[in-house]
Design an enzyme around this catalytic site. Structure first.
Site, PDB file in Angstrom:
ATOM      1  N   GLU A 210      -0.761   4.700  -0.282  1.00  0.00           N
ATOM      2  CA  GLU A 210      -1.654   5.863  -0.386  1.00  0.00           C
ATOM      3  C   GLU A 210      -0.883   7.131  -0.074  1.00  0.00           C
ATOM      4  OE1 GLU A 210      -5.070   5.269   2.082  1.00  0.00           O
ATOM      5  OE2 GLU A 210      -6.006   3.888   0.667  1.00  0.00           O
TER       6      GLU A 210
ATOM      7  N   ARG B  42      -0.716  -1.405 -18.760  1.00  0.00           N
ATOM      8  CA  ARG B  42      -2.065  -0.879 -18.713  1.00  0.00           C
ATOM      9  C   ARG B  42      -2.136   0.149 -17.579  1.00  0.00           C
ATOM     10  NH1 ARG B  42      -6.090  -2.125 -21.428  1.00  0.00           N
ATOM     11  NH2 ARG B  42      -4.564  -3.129 -22.760  1.00  0.00           N
TER      12      ARG B  42
ATOM     13  N   TYR C 213       0.837  -1.201   0.000  1.00  0.00           N
ATOM     14  CA  TYR C 213       0.000   0.000   0.000  1.00  0.00           C
ATOM     15  C   TYR C 213       0.871   1.250   0.000  1.00  0.00           C
ATOM     16  CZ  TYR C 213      -4.989  -0.672   0.157  1.00  0.00           C
ATOM     17  OH  TYR C 213      -6.281  -0.884  -0.203  1.00  0.00           O
TER      18      TYR C 213
ATOM     19  N   ASP D 275      -6.483  14.837 -24.414  1.00  0.00           N
ATOM     20  CA  ASP D 275      -6.419  13.423 -24.047  1.00  0.00           C
ATOM     21  C   ASP D 275      -5.659  12.713 -25.168  1.00  0.00           C
ATOM     22  OD1 ASP D 275      -6.792  10.736 -23.682  1.00  0.00           O
ATOM     23  OD2 ASP D 275      -8.966  10.856 -23.346  1.00  0.00           O
TER      24      ASP D 275
ATOM     25  N   LYS E 109      -0.848   2.263 -24.848  1.00  0.00           N
ATOM     26  CA  LYS E 109      -1.120   2.253 -26.293  1.00  0.00           C
ATOM     27  C   LYS E 109       0.200   2.517 -27.031  1.00  0.00           C
ATOM     28  CE  LYS E 109      -5.934   3.250 -25.325  1.00  0.00           C
ATOM     29  NZ  LYS E 109      -7.051   4.206 -25.360  1.00  0.00           N
TER      30      LYS E 109
ATOM     31  N   THR F 195      -3.288   7.284 -21.608  1.00  0.00           N
ATOM     32  CA  THR F 195      -3.036   5.932 -21.133  1.00  0.00           C
ATOM     33  C   THR F 195      -1.542   5.693 -21.292  1.00  0.00           C
ATOM     34  OG1 THR F 195      -3.337   5.026 -23.340  1.00  0.00           O
ATOM     35  CG2 THR F 195      -5.277   5.061 -21.944  1.00  0.00           C
TER      36      THR F 195
HETATM   37  C1  PLP Z   1      -8.130   4.404 -24.606  1.00  0.00           C
HETATM   38  C2  PLP Z   1      -8.614   5.788 -24.329  1.00  0.00           C
HETATM   39  C3  PLP Z   1      -8.955   6.197 -23.024  1.00  0.00           C
HETATM   40  C4  PLP Z   1      -9.198   5.293 -21.848  1.00  0.00           C
HETATM   41  O1  PLP Z   1      -8.317   4.426 -21.467  1.00  0.00           O
HETATM   42  P1  PLP Z   1      -8.647   3.249 -20.414  1.00  0.00           P
HETATM   43  O2  PLP Z   1      -7.297   2.985 -19.885  1.00  0.00           O
HETATM   44  O3  PLP Z   1      -9.231   2.158 -21.224  1.00  0.00           O
HETATM   45  O4  PLP Z   1      -9.577   3.766 -19.397  1.00  0.00           O
HETATM   46  C5  PLP Z   1      -9.254   7.533 -22.819  1.00  0.00           C
HETATM   47  N1  PLP Z   1      -9.261   8.407 -23.831  1.00  0.00           N
HETATM   48  C6  PLP Z   1      -8.978   8.039 -25.095  1.00  0.00           C
HETATM   49  C7  PLP Z   1      -9.006   9.064 -26.171  1.00  0.00           C
HETATM   50  C8  PLP Z   1      -8.669   6.708 -25.383  1.00  0.00           C
HETATM   51  O5  PLP Z   1      -8.439   6.345 -26.645  1.00  0.00           O
END
Ligand code: PLP
Length: 440
Positions: A58, A258, A56, A223, A252, A249
């Site tokens: 936090e 992840r 943990y 984002d 990707k 994220t």
């Molecule tokens: C994949 C994605 C997310 C979310 O990612 P998670 O890890 O699956 O919650 C947020 N915004 C965009 C534009 C994405 O392509």
């Protein structure tokens, strides 16, 4: 670190182990074209499955709510410093467990939700009084035009708690029309403009968005979940200088575990950190933070820029080869790692769902996707989303992309014929033998 049949899970839990073996076989023998997926390095994999899961932590480095966090502090500080180096941001929070949670933290830090809960009950008691206070306004890209659930879709928290206006892409060009964005922004007066997408293949004009945000007094969030690796490598313009917040994220194009990551200008640092913890989350997934640190270290190596260049070159080659085989690509091509195939002209009777199924039988893994102005339902769709990050990690290059385009077109044109799909499956297996997974 290929799977070891004498490993603890294999010995202790055969039922679960079977799925491990099957999944390794699946990843090893199929072509992964899902644009949001990738294969991590052995080092990232090791960190993600490490003893950091036991602890943990936090709080934040130097300010924890648990003892024994000195090594957690080391890891988290390394991760944060590397993010700052990679993206040049003022402040980074590496604790969000996913991209969605990074976005939610930004909303929690900056926006007021509407009071919709209990609405019907109160209306019954007091029918003449409007009780709903409106939430703050978001202006973002429509999900059907490439946006993301967390950018205000009605089924998502963002759509339930906030008012939302969407911009889209132009019907003719398939590109975001900045005049339209400006017009909508002046009309809806958003508290937050969200940029970034899950299925948009063109360059984002962050400066134009920043100018509009300034004009209407909105905050700006980029984002970059999909393109973070490209941005980190300087292969896509960076939103960091002009945005209040940048979220992503880590799994990707960034090719980490992840997870999520949120960045902001110094003035928002405290609010963002409080929104992630204790606002949104409890203990951070420290094994994921450790794996993020390792992945950010890899992204700082010169080879990472080369990788991102190859991702884009492969995507361009794949798009051109598909177009030469009469498959339309939304907006006519791609500038990044992703493309949206529009099936309507070349294969008017084939839905995205059918194509996804047939390609899957052939060992080519993709996802069906709505295309802008799609007339089919979300479970059918007229499009496919394809991306090159995972295949590029395996070492496939432009020559292989031409072959992949040929196999994709054959599978879509097979009308589901099992023997045609079986032959493609064999070609795919052969190709996969030449291009090993990074941990194999
Ligand atoms: C994949 C994605 C997310 C979310 O990612 P998670 O890890 O699956 O919650 C947020 N915004 C965009 C534009 C994405 O392509």
């Amino acid at each position: 670190m290929a799977l070891d049949n004498h490993s603890p899970i294999a010995k202790q839990d055969p039922e679960v182990w079977k799925a491990f073996v099957a999944e390794e076989e699946r990843q090893d023998t199929t072509l992964e074209l899902i644009a949001s997926e990738n294969h991590v390095s052995p080092a990232v994999l090791q960190a993600a499955g490490s003893i950091f899961t036991n602890k943990y932590a936090e709080g934040y480095p130097g300010r924890r709510y648990y003892g024994g966090c000195e090594n957690m502090d080391t890891i988290e500080n390394i991760a944060r410093d590397r993010v700052k180096q990679l993206f040049g941001c003022d402040h980074a929070n590496v604790q969000p467990s996913s991209g969605s949670q990074a976005n939610q933290a930004v909303f929690l830090a900056t926006m007021q939700p509407g009071s919709r809960f209990g609405e019907s009950e109160q209306r019954e008691k007091n029918p003449d009084q409007p009780v709903r206070t409106p939430g703050d306004m978001i202006l973002s890209l429509d999900l059907d035009h490439g946006g993301h659930l967390t950018h205000g879709k009605h089924v998502n928290m963002s759509g339930k708690w906030f008012r939302v206006t969407h911009y889209g892409v132009n019907r003719e060009t398939g590109r975001i029309d900045m005049d339209e964005v400006r017009r909508l922004a002046r009309q809806c007066k958003p508290k937050m403009i969200i940029t970034g997408a899950s299925a948009y293949s063109r360059i984002w004009d962050w400066d134009a968005f920043a100018e509009i945000a300034e004009d209407v007094g909105a905050m700006l969030l980029a984002d970059i979940a999909h393109i973070a690796g490209l941005v980190a490598a300087g292969e896509h313009p960076s939103p960091v200088p002009v945005c209040d917040f940048v979220t992503t994220t880590t799994h990707k194009t960034l090719r980490g575990p992840r997870g999520g990551l949120a960045m902001c200008k110094e003035q928002w640092a405290k609010k963002l950190d409080s929104a992630v913890f204790p606002g949104m989350q409890g203990g951070p997934l420290m094994h994921a933070v450790a794996a993020k640190a390792v992945a950010f270290g890899e992204a700082l190596q010169p080879g990472f820029k080369d990788y991102q260049k190859r991702v884009i070159e492969n995507a361009k080659t794949l798009a051109e080869s598909l177009i030469s085989r009469k498959l339309n690509i939304v907006s006519g091509g791609t500038d990044n790692h992703v493309m949206l195939v529009d099936l309507r002209d070349g294969f008017p009777d084939v839905t995205g769902a059918m194509a996804e199924d047939w390609l899957g039988q052939a060992g080519i893994v993709v996802n069906k996707n709505m295309i802008p102005f799609d007339e089919r339902k979300p479970m059918e769709t007229s499009g496919l989303r394809l991306g090159t990050p995972a295949l590029t990690t395996r070492g496939l290059g432009p020559d292989e992309m031409r072959t992949v385009a040929e196999l994709i077109t054959k599978a879509i044109g097979s009308a589901g014929d099992a023997s045609v799909l079986g032959n493609i499956r064999n070609d795919v297996r052969e190709m996969c033998k030449q291009f090993k997974l990074p941990h194999a």
